[in-house]
Design an enzyme around this catalytic site. Structure first.
Site, PDB file in Angstrom:
ATOM      1  N   ALA A  92       1.365   7.550 -14.569  1.00  0.00           N
ATOM      2  CA  ALA A  92       0.056   6.946 -13.217  1.00  0.00           C
ATOM      3  C   ALA A  92       0.804   7.139 -12.066  1.00  0.00           C
ATOM      4  O   ALA A  92       1.485   6.577 -11.593  1.00  0.00           O
ATOM      5  CB  ALA A  92      -0.262   5.776 -13.479  1.00  0.00           C
TER       6      ALA A  92
ATOM      7  N   THR B  98       5.845  12.629  -5.321  1.00  0.00           N
ATOM      8  CA  THR B  98       7.856  12.938  -6.237  1.00  0.00           C
ATOM      9  C   THR B  98       8.364  12.874  -7.284  1.00  0.00           C
ATOM     10  O   THR B  98       8.807  12.920  -8.673  1.00  0.00           O
ATOM     11  CB  THR B  98       8.264  12.520  -4.143  1.00  0.00           C
ATOM     12  OG1 THR B  98       8.051  13.692  -3.744  1.00  0.00           O
ATOM     13  CG2 THR B  98       9.544  13.258  -4.925  1.00  0.00           C
TER      14      THR B  98
ATOM     15  N   ARG C 186      -4.583  11.480  -8.103  1.00  0.00           N
ATOM     16  CA  ARG C 186      -5.718  12.327  -7.255  1.00  0.00           C
ATOM     17  C   ARG C 186      -5.914  14.002  -7.644  1.00  0.00           C
ATOM     18  O   ARG C 186      -7.206  13.802  -7.307  1.00  0.00           O
ATOM     19  CB  ARG C 186      -4.858  11.559  -5.953  1.00  0.00           C
ATOM     20  CG  ARG C 186      -5.538  10.252  -5.603  1.00  0.00           C
ATOM     21  CD  ARG C 186      -5.599  10.878  -4.095  1.00  0.00           C
ATOM     22  NE  ARG C 186      -4.612   8.980  -3.625  1.00  0.00           N
ATOM     23  CZ  ARG C 186      -4.028   8.434  -3.102  1.00  0.00           C
ATOM     24  NH1 ARG C 186      -3.452   9.123  -2.731  1.00  0.00           N
ATOM     25  NH2 ARG C 186      -4.209   7.208  -2.962  1.00  0.00           N
TER      26      ARG C 186
ATOM     27  N   LYS D  70       8.604  -2.180  -6.266  1.00  0.00           N
ATOM     28  CA  LYS D  70       8.816  -3.165  -5.475  1.00  0.00           C
ATOM     29  C   LYS D  70       7.715  -4.194  -5.137  1.00  0.00           C
ATOM     30  O   LYS D  70       8.146  -5.183  -5.058  1.00  0.00           O
ATOM     31  CB  LYS D  70      10.324  -2.662  -4.941  1.00  0.00           C
ATOM     32  CG  LYS D  70      10.171  -2.145  -2.926  1.00  0.00           C
ATOM     33  CD  LYS D  70      10.301  -0.864  -3.662  1.00  0.00           C
ATOM     34  CE  LYS D  70      10.059  -1.386  -2.218  1.00  0.00           C
ATOM     35  NZ  LYS D  70       9.928   1.514  -2.276  1.00  0.00           N
TER      36      LYS D  70
ATOM     37  N   GLY E 216      16.656   2.110  -5.929  1.00  0.00           N
ATOM     38  CA  GLY E 216      16.228   3.582  -6.627  1.00  0.00           C
ATOM     39  C   GLY E 216      17.803   4.161  -8.300  1.00  0.00           C
ATOM     40  O   GLY E 216      17.182   3.534  -9.441  1.00  0.00           O
TER      41      GLY E 216
ATOM     42  N   GLU F  59       9.426   7.541   7.784  1.00  0.00           N
ATOM     43  CA  GLU F  59       7.947   8.119   7.190  1.00  0.00           C
ATOM     44  C   GLU F  59       7.242   8.202   8.598  1.00  0.00           C
ATOM     45  O   GLU F  59       7.917   7.714   9.609  1.00  0.00           O
ATOM     46  CB  GLU F  59       6.814   6.866   7.163  1.00  0.00           C
ATOM     47  CG  GLU F  59       7.170   6.258   5.245  1.00  0.00           C
ATOM     48  CD  GLU F  59       6.887   7.530   4.610  1.00  0.00           C
ATOM     49  OE1 GLU F  59       6.204   8.538   4.954  1.00  0.00           O
ATOM     50  OE2 GLU F  59       7.440   7.299   3.436  1.00  0.00           O
TER      51      GLU F  59
ATOM     52  N   LYS G 222      12.768  -5.980  -2.314  1.00  0.00           N
ATOM     53  CA  LYS G 222      13.864  -5.307  -3.168  1.00  0.00           C
ATOM     54  C   LYS G 222      14.730  -6.598  -3.103  1.00  0.00           C
ATOM     55  O   LYS G 222      14.563  -7.390  -4.707  1.00  0.00           O
ATOM     56  CB  LYS G 222      14.347  -4.561  -2.049  1.00  0.00           C
ATOM     57  CG  LYS G 222      14.195  -3.262  -2.252  1.00  0.00           C
ATOM     58  CD  LYS G 222      14.874  -2.210  -1.880  1.00  0.00           C
ATOM     59  CE  LYS G 222      13.499  -1.153  -2.085  1.00  0.00           C
ATOM     60  NZ  LYS G 222      14.167   0.404  -1.337  1.00  0.00           N
TER      61      LYS G 222
END
Length: 438
Positions: A10, A14, A46, A107, A136, A192, A207
């Site tokens: 799901a 990336t 999507r 997380k 990661g 971002e 985390k």
């Protein structure tokens, strides 16, 4: 040949696309390592038509992650949607209720709902794996959950956000401001458009809450973490730290104290000679201090499609190798019903060394006032550095940098409040904790 492990993914962003691609390209290698095939039998995302660089025509498409989670065509639900609620949470709940194992990199969801998810999985004898949720591609979850079973952990700390570490690294190496570094990180895709979650420490806090539960056997307590970000770190702080033999890192730190568990995220001075001070750019690192093994440092790529996919696939492979009906290690290292309630140690009781940078009026009596208020609060100074008035002007301003021996947060705050009341400060002082690091 054994029956294949049927996987439903799901989220095909990336990371999800990388997981699908690697599972497909390395199917033979995984077969030999796991003793059974791993097949992608269901997907949900999507956009059906987007080119993801992998042929998914053999998998059934589900418009709803919940429908995928409930499908009898999968054995493992891999949640790579993100977000602490919504489709991600609904999908994981549905998968566990339907008897499906779960792998997630989420997380935020674990920090908020981890104990609930762990109880649901363990009650049903299901596996909930989440290696990719912290650091990661660095295998810190498996290390703490399984490999350190013979150890009592005293402290766990680390660089858990690549964006913040990249910015601090660039500020020092290229002598550029926080704002310039942030803009560059956004251009390169490390940050971002809204970088608040990364630079203000919230990603690190999520985390850290997971690592704290693993380290100390407590319930996950995301709302009990003291959090400061790096947006107020200036080049003056970077320069002063280097002059004094330190480097600034955004650390998440959890440790057991006499009054409870400390969880804190904040900019931290670490000695230049320490290993963690050498962890630069987007790399993550987690240090674990335990009674039996001593000190460990795990370091590697903390983000990126392939690095995160590597951790996700490692979790899937563990499920493929597990015995049917046999649960592996408890989700948080001990049965979820035995996790202790979290008892917070107040940040005011934190003891350690401190870096304090103040801009003060250059006038008679300032240093006597600073020294007096520090002494009144039982604070011993390890060093004091001052930079003279610009251009030799009288009644100008100067920077004063203090480094203290071990003291408490409450004593530092009391001393600075007194200095502020004397009217000597031009602006709010910068206070950065000093963390002992190997």
């Amino acid at each position: 040949m054994s029956e294949p492990l049927r996987v439903g993914i799901a989220g095909l962003g990336t990371v999800g696309a990388a997981v699908a691609r690697i599972l497909t390209n390395k199917s033979n290698s995984l077969l030999h390592r796991c003793g059974r095939p791993i097949a992608i039998t269901g997907v949900s995302a999507r956009d059906r038509d987007r080119d993801r660089g992998v042929d998914l025509s053999g998998a059934e498409w589900f418009d709803s992650p919940v429908a995928l989670a409930k499908s009898d065509k999968i054995d493992v639900f891999v949640e790579l949607i993100g977000g602490e609620n919504g489709a991600a949470l609904d999908g994981i709940r549905a998968a566990l209720e339907s008897g499906r194992h779960v792998v997630t990199a989420n997380k935020a969801l674990l920090a908020r709902h981890g104990v609930e998810m762990a109880l649901a999985a363990e009650e049903r004898g299901l596996i909930l794996n989440y290696e990719a949720a912290v650091a990661g591609g660095v295998p810190v979850i498996k290390t703490m959950r399984e490999s350190l079973a013979a150890n009592d952990v005293g402290r766990v700390y680390g660089i858990l956000n690549g964006t913040a570490n990249y910015i601090l690294t660039r500020m020092e190496q290229d002598e550029i401001s926080f704002e310039e570094c942030l803009a560059d990180a956004q251009r390169l895709g490390y940050a971002e458009a809204d970088p608040t979650f990364d630079i203000e420490g919230f990603d690190t806090a999520h985390k850290l809450s997971i690592l704290t539960s693993l380290a100390f056997g407590t319930q996950v307590a995301i709302d009990e973490i003291y959090v400061e970000g790096i947006s107020n770190i200036s080049l003056s702080d970077i320069h002063a730290a280097r002059e004094l033999g330190y480097r600034i890192k955004l650390l998440g730190v959890a440790q057991r104290t006499a009054t409870g568990i400390e969880q804190r995220v904040h900019p931290t001075m670490v000695p230049l000679g320490s290993v963690i001070a050498q962890v630069d750019s987007v790399t993550n690192a987690v240090a674990i201090e335990a009674d039996t093994v001593g000190s460990l440092l795990l370091s590697g790529p903390g983000a990126g499609g392939d690095a995160t996919a590597s951790a996700v696939i490692g979790d899937i492979a563990d499920i493929a190798k597990s015995r049917p009906g046999h649960q592996e290690a408890p989700v948080f290292g001990r049965p979820a019903e035995e996790l202790e309630p979290y008892q917070r140690a107040e940040i005011s009781t934190h003891a350690g060394g401190y870096f304090i940078r103040m801009t003060v009026h250059d006038r008679i009596g300032v240093f006597a006032s600073l020294a007096g208020h520090m002494a009144e609060n039982g604070i011993s100074l390890a060093s004091i550095v001052q930079h003279g008035s610009p251009n030799g002007e009288e009644n100008a301003m100067k920077n004063v940098v203090l480094v203290t021996h071990e003291t408490t947060e409450s004593h530092i705050r009391a001393a600075l409040d007194a200095v502020l009341a004397d009217g000597h400060l031009v602006s709010k002082p910068q206070v950065i904790r000093i963390e002992p690091a190997g």
